[in-house]
Design an enzyme around this catalytic site. Structure first.
Site, mmCIF file in Angstrom:
data_model
loop_
_atom_site.group_PDB
_atom_site.id
_atom_site.type_symbol
_atom_site.label_atom_id
_atom_site.label_comp_id
_atom_site.label_asym_id
_atom_site.label_seq_id
_atom_site.Cartn_x
_atom_site.Cartn_y
_atom_site.Cartn_z
ATOM 1 N N ARG A 263 0.382 -1.733 0.431
ATOM 2 C CA ARG A 263 -0.164 -0.087 -0.169
ATOM 3 C C ARG A 263 0.912 1.200 -0.048
ATOM 4 N NH1 ARG A 263 -2.182 1.188 4.371
ATOM 5 N NH2 ARG A 263 -3.626 2.649 3.385
ATOM 6 N N LYS B 106 3.440 -7.809 12.323
ATOM 7 C CA LYS B 106 2.690 -8.140 10.903
ATOM 8 C C LYS B 106 2.746 -9.485 10.492
ATOM 9 C CE LYS B 106 1.669 -5.649 6.512
ATOM 10 N NZ LYS B 106 1.582 -4.114 5.967
ATOM 11 N N ARG C 288 -0.497 4.248 13.171
ATOM 12 C CA ARG C 288 -0.198 3.499 13.899
ATOM 13 C C ARG C 288 0.080 3.203 15.555
ATOM 14 N NH1 ARG C 288 5.998 2.312 13.305
ATOM 15 N NH2 ARG C 288 5.135 3.395 11.753
HETATM 16 C C1 BTN Z 1 0.692 -4.953 2.274
HETATM 17 O O1 BTN Z 1 0.908 -4.240 3.715
HETATM 18 O O2 BTN Z 1 1.255 -2.909 2.078
HETATM 19 C C2 BTN Z 1 0.023 -4.733 0.978
HETATM 20 C C3 BTN Z 1 1.280 -6.353 1.111
HETATM 21 C C4 BTN Z 1 0.754 -6.581 -0.982
HETATM 22 C C5 BTN Z 1 1.599 -7.763 -1.163
HETATM 23 C C6 BTN Z 1 0.608 -8.542 -2.341
HETATM 24 S S1 BTN Z 1 1.783 -9.608 -2.999
HETATM 25 C C7 BTN Z 1 0.932 -10.561 -3.896
HETATM 26 C C8 BTN Z 1 0.026 -8.746 -4.544
HETATM 27 N N1 BTN Z 1 0.778 -8.049 -5.378
HETATM 28 C C9 BTN Z 1 1.395 -7.259 -4.859
HETATM 29 O O3 BTN Z 1 2.929 -6.937 -5.506
HETATM 30 N N2 BTN Z 1 1.432 -7.282 -3.827
HETATM 31 C C10 BTN Z 1 0.041 -7.693 -3.718
#
Ligand code: BTN
Length: 254
Positions: free
Chosen positions: A60, A119, A247
């Site tokens: 994100r 996390k 946070r």
């Molecule tokens: C976050 O916590 O910021 C979101 C992470 C999301 C990661 C997943 S892995 C599969 C899919 N492909 C990506 O490039 N991102 C999501």
């Protein structure tokens, strides 16, 4: 190479999503990026794309998503999707995934899965419109086995800490039916029916939090559209999830 239960997943999901396909790739830049490319090119068939390794995984707010090859599950699901209101979708996905993994998995607004203040997994949701039809791409990254803290004073959580026999394939098989059903329910009814299920796993509720856009206060839970309710000196403020990270005080993970 992991043994992926692609056929079992297909058998469970194709009755819910006609035309559904499952693809497992050894490597790609990002499963979300690839499914967004396909969506923009007009390819709208429901697709589960799993990558054993992502060279440019995305999180994100423009952050990179790093995952250890063999020790994590990284996948995206694309499907045609046209809800009346998209608010709260990432929370709904979090509820589906957390409930299918373990009773002790918590949800950190708006879309992280946590265990013991660390996390465990993240969710990245994107939407594309092509030929007047909208599609959603739901990307999920889950830490399956422990990995180093990588600059954080607290290492990320891993699913094997809660479910010792967990593997990436078994995890995917376990969560896919709940994920698809939740997306279909959300499309019809929105987030409100899921609000209570989010709240029982809400790890921020009752805690003092800071938001990346400069607000702080006591987290009171979420509203019926999934907005974070923050108690501040001047009263209650609703925080929308789109561009904000939160946070809690006394933690190093985000
Ligand atoms: C976050 O916590 O910021 C979101 C992470 C999301 C990661 C997943 S892995 C599969 C899919 N492909 C990506 O490039 N991102 C999501």
């Amino acid at each position: 190479m992991e043994l992926w239960p692609a056929e079992s997943i297909w058998e469970q999901i194709s009755p819910l999503l006609p035309g559904f396909t499952v693809e497992v790739l050894p490597e790609i830049d990002s499963t979300n990026t690839e499914l967004m490319r396909r969506a923009r090119a007009g390819r709208t068939e429901p697709t589960l794309l799993v990558a054993e390794r992502q060279t440019a995984g995305r999180g994100r707010l423009g952050r990179p998503w790093q995952s250890a090859v063999g020790d994590s599950l990284t996948f995206s699901l694309a499907l045609p999707f046209a809800p009346c209101d998209w608010s709260g979708l990432s929370l709904a996905v979090g509820v589906a995934v957390a409930e299918s993994l373990h009773p002790d998995v918590g949800l950190k607004w708006p879309n992280d899965l946590w265990w013991q203040d660390r996390k465990l997994a993240g969710i990245l949701i994107e939407a594309a419109t092509s030929g007047g039809r909208s599609q959603v791409v739901v990307g999920i990254g889950i830490n399956i086995r422990p990995r180093p803290a990588e600059g954080l004073s607290t290492p990320p959580a891993a699913l094997t800490e809660l479910w010792p026999e967990a593997s990436a394939g078994a995890t995917l098989l376990r969560l896919m039916p709940a994920l698809v059903r939740t997306l279909q329910d959300f499309e019809q009814h929105g987030f409100a029916p899921l609000q209570a299920r989010f709240e029982v796993r809400d790890v921020l509720r009752g805690r003092e939090v800071h938001t990346s856009d400069g607000h702080s206060g006591m987290a009171l839970g979420v509203g019926p559209t999934g907005a974070l309710r923050l108690q501040q000196a001047g009263g209650e403020r609703l925080i929308d999830s789109s561009e904000v990270s939160v946070r809690p005080l006394n933690t190093n993970t985000n």
